[in-house]
Design an enzyme around this catalytic site. Structure first.
Site: not given
Length: 269
Positions: A13-15, A120
């Site tokens: 996942m993104c941050e 996210n």
């Protein structure tokens, strides 16, 4: 720490990273730590972005290139841009291709102010079930779709900015509860005055204020003595998916919790 990095790499996942401060503040230190995770110490190679609030405007930088390889990211780190409020994001693409239009943060206007949003997680079924009105996404991410849906619902409820900030906060909390049933919904959002943070699975924060000390990044050999760069009245809060420093105490938000900051200080509602 090899074990820590392996653990983090199984989380595709993104941050997120945000800042709220009571004085214009240079976020180079925190941004440097975040951007290193964009293909250096971690796998978030599918773009990055940052939005600084400056007066009534927003100064945006977005690049679909990995952060550690981006000339634009190096420019931002050198620029010394100061802001009281910012939102940044490094992307691990899942829904929507790697492109500028799919790179967070997203920006829209409402009530004569810029709103920004970064997310996210994955929201399966959100596009099908959360119907849009005035606001439309430019890219193909579930994140931008949900941001447009949030703004649509807010604009319908309040044609102008409500006199009671808490009435707006309560509505955002209610809408967040509706959207998070579709999956993981960690986000940072700003209405140009406040920084909103919602934790679905993982989000941390810390507030720096007097007496200031030194901080060390987790992902790079870099430290800063904030006592040499601040005054006793400064208050700066940093929000991040994972702690950016190794020697400071970060607070982990609870799942389902929404928190709001203004001028570096947490608000109650």
């Amino acid at each position: 720490n090899v074990a820590v990095r392996i653990c983090r790499r199984v989380q595709p996942m993104c941050e997120l990273m945000g800042m709220s401060a009571n004085v214009p503040t240079d976020a180079e230190f925190s941004f440097t730590g975040l951007i290193e995770r964009g293909g250096g110490s971690d796998i978030h190679r599918d773009g990055w972005g940052i939005a600084f609030y400056r007066g009534r405007g927003v100064q945006e930088f977005r690049d679909p290139q990995p952060g550690v390889e981006s000339d634009i990211a190096r420019l931002v780190k050198r620029s010394g841009i100061k802001s009281t409020l910012l939102i940044s994001h490094i992307r691990r693409a899942n829904i929507g291709g790697v492109s500028v239009e799919n790179t967070h943060p997203f920006v829209r206007e409402l009530w004569g102010n810029y709103w920004t949003f970064a997310h996210n997680g994955q929201l399966r079924g959100a596009k099908k079930n959360l119907h849009l009105g005035r606001f439309k996404p430019v890219g193909s991410t579930d994140s931008e779709h949900v941001f447009c849906w949030l703004l649509d619902r807010i604009a319908v409820a309040f044609t102008t900015r409500p006199k009671s900030a808490k009435a707006l906060w309560r509505l955002i909390d209610e809408l967040t509860r509706e959207a998070r049933v579709f999956g993981v919904f960690n986000f940072l959002m700003s209405d140009s005055r406040h920084l909103y943070a919602h934790c679905s699975t993982r989000l941390h924060w810390l507030t720096r204020q007097a007496p200031f000390g030194s901080a060390r990044l987790k992902d790079l050999e870099m430290s800063v003595d904030f006592s040499q760069q601040t005054s006793d009245s400064d208050v700066v809060t940093i929000i991040a998916t994972d702690p950016l420093t190794s020697n400071e105490h970060w607070h982990r938000m609870e799942s389902g919790q929404i928190a709001i900051w203004k001028n570096g200080r947490r608000q109650s509602f």
